[in-house]
Motif scaffolding. Structure first.
Motif, short mmCIF file in Angstrom:
data_model
loop_
_atom_site.label_atom_id
_atom_site.label_comp_id
_atom_site.label_asym_id
_atom_site.label_seq_id
_atom_site.Cartn_x
_atom_site.Cartn_y
_atom_site.Cartn_z
N CYS A 82 -9.98 -2.09 4.68
CA CYS A 82 -9.15 -1.22 5.51
C CYS A 82 -9.92 -0.01 6.03
O CYS A 82 -9.57 0.52 7.10
CB CYS A 82 -7.92 -0.77 4.74
SG CYS A 82 -6.42 -1.63 5.27
N ASN A 90 -2.32 -2.23 11.03
CA ASN A 90 -1.36 -3.24 10.58
C ASN A 90 -1.31 -4.44 11.51
O ASN A 90 -1.04 -5.57 11.08
CB ASN A 90 0.03 -2.61 10.43
CG ASN A 90 0.15 -1.80 9.15
OD1 ASN A 90 -0.16 -2.29 8.07
ND2 ASN A 90 0.59 -0.55 9.28
N ILE A 106 -4.03 -6.57 10.40
CA ILE A 106 -3.63 -7.24 9.15
C ILE A 106 -2.76 -8.45 9.48
O ILE A 106 -2.95 -9.54 8.93
CB ILE A 106 -2.89 -6.26 8.23
CG1 ILE A 106 -3.87 -5.18 7.70
CG2 ILE A 106 -2.24 -6.99 7.05
CD1 ILE A 106 -3.20 -4.06 6.94
N THR A 113 -7.92 -10.39 6.55
CA THR A 113 -7.14 -9.15 6.57
C THR A 113 -5.70 -9.36 6.14
O THR A 113 -5.06 -8.42 5.65
CB THR A 113 -7.16 -8.54 7.99
OG1 THR A 113 -6.63 -9.49 8.93
CG2 THR A 113 -8.57 -8.17 8.39
N ILE A 139 -4.35 -8.09 2.79
CA ILE A 139 -4.14 -6.64 2.57
C ILE A 139 -2.66 -6.32 2.50
O ILE A 139 -2.24 -5.46 1.73
CB ILE A 139 -4.82 -5.83 3.71
CG1 ILE A 139 -6.34 -6.06 3.67
CG2 ILE A 139 -4.50 -4.34 3.57
CD1 ILE A 139 -7.07 -5.49 4.88
N THR A 187 -2.76 0.73 0.48
CA THR A 187 -2.55 -0.61 1.00
C THR A 187 -1.75 -1.43 0.00
O THR A 187 -1.54 -1.02 -1.15
CB THR A 187 -3.88 -1.32 1.28
OG1 THR A 187 -4.57 -1.52 0.04
CG2 THR A 187 -4.76 -0.52 2.23
#
Length: 273
Positions: free
Chosen positions: A74, A125, A128, A182, A185, A207
């Motif tokens: 991150c 995000n 992610i 990702t 996460i 996270t």
């Protein structure tokens, strides 16, 4: 303890070292930290092994490592997001990666606004949700890595061969641990943004489960406020309370002035000429 081979990551580049255990048939010894000294992983043990020359199985605390990996990855996504929102002048000035949270220092000339914070969170995000896979290129010549546009981290010394870590639009030189994609996460949430020196700002964030806990805590606070004011329309209710408080303050001030004027008039009437 120094092992002939180890899966433990030694503290380096802002990332904390692994913990875990060393196990054999005779004993189990906790590894409470791992440091990197002159390129060698030094395992800090809870106690000295009864038989140091014996063979041990080295077991990393997997849950702790996974949380650290998520936070480290991150920092890379955050770096790229800050450049997108604030500008290409943003440069990493330091970082701390732990299982519990991440800290990221960067160059910027003014306070980051709430709107910019929200924009940065959204970008991270979004990356992610895209579940971008980790792509790494080991033993890449440093000059070739620079041609690829890989970002070098502040304070790091690099040799002739480097490791490139890529998550979509984020490409950096890094020797730390990272998540395989990702999507693992889960969630990213900024906790605070502050100045630490002239032209250098600091972001702290969480996270995964820690970010979820932060969301739940905020929901609990909102629920408690709703119960206290007995209304689901919190903003409107608080605005009304502020207005009523201000009106009450004005009434009290008028009453105070009238009382003072009345007292002054009474004193004047009782004074003998």
């Amino acid at each position: 303890a120094i092992l002939n081979q180890t899966p433990f990551y030694g503290e380096m580049g802002g990332e904390v070292g692994d913990t875990g255990v060393l196990i054999n048939d005779e004993e189990t010894i906790k590894v409470i930290d791992t440091k990197k000294e002159n390129g060698v992983s030094v395992h800090i043990l809870e106690r000295i092994p009864t038989t140091p020359e014996a063979e041990f199985m080295a077991c990393v605390d997997v849950a702790r490592r996974r949380a650290t990996e998520a936070n480290h990855s991150c920092t890379h996504l955050l770096d790229q997001a800050l450049r997108s929102v604030l500008g290409e002048h943003v440069e990493q000035k330091g970082s701390l990666v732990t299982p519990d949270y991440l800290r990221f220092d960067f160059s910027h000339f003014e306070k980051v606004t709430p709107e910019q914070i929200r924009a940065v969170e959204y970008i991270v995000n979004e990356r992610i949700r895209e579940d971008l896979p980790l792509q790494e290129y080991r033993d890449t010549p440093l000059e070739e890595a620079k041609k690829w546009g890989a970002i070098a981290l502040f304070g790091e010394k690099y040799g002739d061969k480097v490791r490139i870590v890529n998550f979509g639009p984020s490409t950096e030189l890094c020797g730390g641990t990272h998540t395989s994609a990702t999507g693992t996460i889960g969630l990213f949430k900024i906790v605070s943004e502050s100045a630490i020196s002239a032209g250098v700002r600091r972001i702290e964030a969480v996270t995964g489960e820690a970010a979820e806990s932060m969301v739940y805590a905020a929901q609990d606070i909102i629920g408690s406020v709703e119960q206290i004011i007995r209304s689901p329309k919190i903003v409107q209710a608080i605005e009304k309370m502020v207005e009523n408080n201000a009106a009450l303050g004005r009434e009290i001030e008028e009453m105070r002035k009238e009382k003072v004027a009345s007292l002054a008039e009474h004193i004047a009437s009782t004074v003998q000429p």
